[in-house]
Design an enzyme around this catalytic site. Structure first.
Site, PDB file in Angstrom:
ATOM      1  N   SER A 214     -29.488  21.307 -17.096  1.00  0.00           N
ATOM      2  CA  SER A 214     -28.281  21.611 -17.876  1.00  0.00           C
ATOM      3  C   SER A 214     -27.679  22.981 -17.634  1.00  0.00           C
ATOM      4  O   SER A 214     -26.543  23.210 -18.052  1.00  0.00           O
ATOM      5  CB  SER A 214     -28.581  21.458 -19.351  1.00  0.00           C
ATOM      6  OG  SER A 214     -28.795  20.100 -19.613  1.00  0.00           O
TER       7      SER A 214
HETATM    8  C1  59J Z   1     -34.664  15.927 -20.457  1.00  0.00           C
HETATM    9  C2  59J Z   1     -33.809  15.210 -17.537  1.00  0.00           C
HETATM   10  C3  59J Z   1     -34.211  13.880 -15.571  1.00  0.00           C
HETATM   11  C4  59J Z   1     -33.445  13.465 -14.361  1.00  0.00           C
HETATM   12  C5  59J Z   1     -34.828  14.569 -20.685  1.00  0.00           C
HETATM   13  C6  59J Z   1     -35.503  16.821 -21.029  1.00  0.00           C
HETATM   14  C7  59J Z   1     -32.180  13.470 -16.868  1.00  0.00           C
HETATM   15  C8  59J Z   1     -31.737  12.538 -15.850  1.00  0.00           C
HETATM   16  C9  59J Z   1     -32.103  11.526 -13.666  1.00  0.00           C
HETATM   17  C10 59J Z   1     -35.869  14.110 -21.456  1.00  0.00           C
HETATM   18  C11 59J Z   1     -36.556  16.391 -21.818  1.00  0.00           C
HETATM   19  C12 59J Z   1     -36.728  15.028 -22.038  1.00  0.00           C
HETATM   20  C13 59J Z   1     -31.224  12.149 -12.616  1.00  0.00           C
HETATM   21  S1  59J Z   1     -33.109  18.330 -24.028  1.00  0.00           S
HETATM   22  O1  59J Z   1     -31.384  20.343 -20.227  1.00  0.00           O
HETATM   23  O2  59J Z   1     -31.496  16.125 -20.740  1.00  0.00           O
HETATM   24  O3  59J Z   1     -32.853  23.186 -23.062  1.00  0.00           O
HETATM   25  O4  59J Z   1     -33.080  23.376 -25.144  1.00  0.00           O
HETATM   26  O5  59J Z   1     -34.802  15.846 -17.244  1.00  0.00           O
HETATM   27  O6  59J Z   1     -31.493  13.605 -17.891  1.00  0.00           O
HETATM   28  O7  59J Z   1     -30.758  11.812 -16.020  1.00  0.00           O
HETATM   29  O8  59J Z   1     -37.754  14.587 -22.802  1.00  0.00           O
HETATM   30  N1  59J Z   1     -32.234  20.542 -23.222  1.00  0.00           N
HETATM   31  N2  59J Z   1     -32.454  18.117 -21.067  1.00  0.00           N
HETATM   32  N3  59J Z   1     -33.083  15.490 -18.655  1.00  0.00           N
HETATM   33  N4  59J Z   1     -33.355  14.186 -16.698  1.00  0.00           N
HETATM   34  N5  59J Z   1     -32.415  12.496 -14.688  1.00  0.00           N
HETATM   35  C14 59J Z   1     -31.832  19.175 -23.254  1.00  0.00           C
HETATM   36  C15 59J Z   1     -31.392  18.667 -21.897  1.00  0.00           C
HETATM   37  C16 59J Z   1     -30.833  19.872 -21.219  1.00  0.00           C
HETATM   38  C17 59J Z   1     -32.618  21.237 -24.290  1.00  0.00           C
HETATM   39  C18 59J Z   1     -32.847  20.610 -25.608  1.00  0.00           C
HETATM   40  C19 59J Z   1     -33.165  19.136 -25.606  1.00  0.00           C
HETATM   41  C20 59J Z   1     -32.393  16.867 -20.518  1.00  0.00           C
HETATM   42  C21 59J Z   1     -31.642  20.881 -26.445  1.00  0.00           C
HETATM   43  C22 59J Z   1     -33.538  16.460 -19.632  1.00  0.00           C
HETATM   44  C23 59J Z   1     -32.862  22.689 -24.167  1.00  0.00           C
HETATM   45  O9  59J Z   1     -29.790  20.327 -21.701  1.00  0.00           O
END
Ligand code: 59J
Length: 580
Positions: free
Chosen positions: A292
């Site tokens: 992200s």
């Molecule tokens: C995630 C991913 C993996 C790769 C998902 C994190 C995807 C995806 C395929 C599940 C933990 C989890 C290409 S989460 O970074 O969305 O920073 O405080 O690893 O989505 O499609 O159990 N970040 N993270 N996703 N994958 N593929 C959020 C988010 C992010 C946070 C929290 C909660 C993911 C707010 C991550 C943070 O923004």
């Protein structure tokens, strides 16, 4: 009778006389030949059997931090070597030698016997000059000393990955020591000596070539920030039971790297028991999916496109988006069915980001990622540095566009990520990265319009300061901005992503009144308190940014009103020479 005989064979007498004359002439000619005609050749041949050139080591350039603090220092050492052949003449002195060297007498004797016909073997390298002299004072036949230099690293493990180290022959082997080998090494000199048949030194004739010292090198890093970064990263790694981590601090205006640390690390002054994992300068040689944190770049591309402004809204309900058999998911449930752009960043909505990406197109994001250096060569030329990978744009399928927009399918290094954020911090101007202290302002490239960068600054500040924001990244007395990320790690062996191994990320900058410092924190596989970037890496960002702003004497831009009143400088009473 005689006369008769002489008269009888006068030619015999003349012959003998003539022969003698020829012999004298031949000898005389030979003498002239040797002494005059062949003189130079013969002297050369003789000298070749006795005159030796021995190298004079060049002093290696000092490496310092930006304030002149020494990071790699060459100190003189004595190396002892032996002519083992010659040593066989004085075996009675071996035990004394062994004890002076602190070696086992039996082992030394065995070694000297085994190499009895060698004219050069090392006895021990890198003693202090005093230790070396004490051994030489024993006057053991066949034992000699040479002066060399050895590197010492005063900041040890704190600068290990950045500075690197030299091998036993004083040549750079890792890090800056290797990257700037030519600059640092200098050129060894030559000394002419005369040695006898056995190789014993008889006479020190002259220095035929002076050693040319290597040049000093001032790195961009600030040792105080380096210590601060190292301490905070190490504590976070321990606290979170993490495998590894990196932290980079960059001056966004000059392109200078002010600190770059990794865990685990090692002591370059004592490299026994080194494990390869300790030696990795992860900030430059490990690549990862930015997750992200990438949304800061994708969102910039959306604003730049002119099709989106921060208050525009996107429907994110129900937190998933189906693309064929592929599902995009939001991890945290958001406040409502729609989010504005800032809300998409605050809640880190993958669905919201993807919908914007479909609208502006994958190529728009790709172009900006390329311009800010993600998956591109940094030009630093650091040994082992990786370029990462930004996949070349073609007509991407929707899933590819979406995943790129929220940070997957692209791989970057920590230093590239901090560089990308520096462009947002520096009002859209990208300064080339450097590990060397720079004195004049660098040539920057406008990679993003200034108004877009400023809009992003405001949004990224909201990400930290809004009610549901990443409050753990806040810095007392300053406004800062940034973005967290939590990325599932790709697991080797399987095709996809691991269920329970994560990388916690935070990238940000400050102070918002005039952004100067960008910081990236990468924590690899936290296993204890949680694993969200906002939980694990944001507090490290906060502490390191706080320390940096204080150490650099940056004026606070977010003091509470009461403190602000106190902060007005107190004008000292005018000196009046003690006349009351
Ligand atoms: C995630 C991913 C993996 C790769 C998902 C994190 C995807 C995806 C395929 C599940 C933990 C989890 C290409 S989460 O970074 O969305 O920073 O405080 O690893 O989505 O499609 O159990 N970040 N993270 N996703 N994958 N593929 C959020 C988010 C992010 C946070 C929290 C909660 C993911 C707010 C991550 C943070 O923004």
């Amino acid at each position: 009778m005689m006369k008769l005989e002489g008269a009888l064979f006068p030619w015999r007498f003349r012959l003998v006389l003539g022969l003698l004359g020829v012999m004298v002439a031949a000898i005389a000619w030979r003498i002239i030949d040797l002494q005059v005609v062949d003189r130079a050749f013969l002297k050369g041949q003789g000298d070749a059997r006795s005159v030796r050139h021995i190298p004079i080591p060049a002093h290696r350039g000092l490496i310092t931090d930006r304030n002149g603090e020494p990071l790699a220092v060459s100190t003189p050492v004595t190396t002892l070597w032996a002519n083992a052949k010659e040593m066989q003449t004085a075996k009675e002195k071996w035990p004394a030698l062994a004890s002076a060297l602190g070696q086992d007498p039996k082992a030394l004797a065995e070694r000297l016997e085994a190499q009895a016909n060698k004219e050069f073997i090392y006895l021990v390298r890198g003693l202090t000059p005093e230790q070396g002299q004490a051994v030489l004072d024993l006057k053991v036949p066949g034992v000699y000393g040479i002066e060399e230099f050895r590197r010492f690293y005063p900041a040890g493990e704190v600068t290990a990955h950045m500075v690197g180290f030299t091998d036993i022959d004083d040549h750079g082997r890792e890090g800056v020591e290797l990257a700037y080998e030519e600059w640092l090494a200098g050129v060894p000199g030559k000394r002419q000596v005369i040695k006898d048949r056995r190789g014993r030194l008889i006479k020190d004739v002259q220095v035929t070539k002076n050693a040319k010292a290597g040049k000093p090198l001032a790195l961009s890093i600030d040792l105080r920030l380096q210590y601060l970064a190292n301490r905070e990263l190490r504590n976070a790694i321990i606290e979170n039971g993490a495998k590894a981590g990196s932290l980079v601090i960059m001056d966004v205006k000059t392109g200078e790297i002010l600190a770059m640390v990794n865990q685990p690390t090692y002591n370059p002054n004592n490299r026994r028991n080194l494990q390869p994992a300790m030696m990795r300068n992860r900030a430059m040689i490990d690549v990862f999916e930015p997750g992200s944190t990438m949304k800061a770049i994708s969102m910039s591309a959306a604003i730049e496109s002119g099709r989106w402004k921060p208050t525009d809204t996107v429907e994110v309900y129900p937190g998933t988006l189906q693309l064929g058999k592929y599902t995009i998911r939001d991890v945290s449930k958001t406040e409502g069915p729609v989010l504005d752009l800032t809300g998409i960043l605050i809640n880190s909505s993958n669905v919201g980001m993807s919908k914007i990406a479909f609208d502006i197109g994958g190529e728009t994001i790709y172009r900006l990622a390329q311009k800010v250096g993600l998956g591109q060569d940094t030009g630093l030329g650091f040994p082992g540095e990786r370029v990462g990978n930004l996949p070349n744009y073609r007509e991407w399928r929707k899933a590819e566009t979406a995943t790129l927009s929220y940070g997957y399918g692209i791989s970057v290094t920590a230093i590239q990520l901090v560089h990308a954020f520096s462009a947002l911090a520096n009002n859209g101007r990208l300064a080339p990265l450097t590990l060397i202290k720079t004195d004049k302002a660098p040539q920057t490239t406008q990679v993003l319009p200034e108004h877009v960068a400023k809009t992003m600054q405001t949004m990224l500040q909201q990400v930290i300061e809004a009610p549901r924001g990443v409050f753990r990244a806040q810095v007392p007395a300053y406004h800062v901005g940034g973005k967290s990320g939590t990325a599932r790690k790709t697991s080797v062996g399987t095709k996809g992503y691991a269920e329970n191994s994560y990388r916690s990320l935070f990238a940000g900058f400050g102070p918002m009144s005039d952004p100067r410092y960008a910081i990236v924190v990468v924590i690899d596989e936290p296993t204890k308190a949680g694993y969200y970037g906002g939980l694990v890496s944001a507090p490290v960002f906060s502490r390191v940014m706080s320390g940096t702003l204080r150490l650099m004497n940056v004026t606070p831009d977010n003091l509470p009103p009461t403190q602000q009143a106190n902060a007005t400088p107190v004008v000292p009473p005018k000196a009046n020479g003690g006349r009351g």
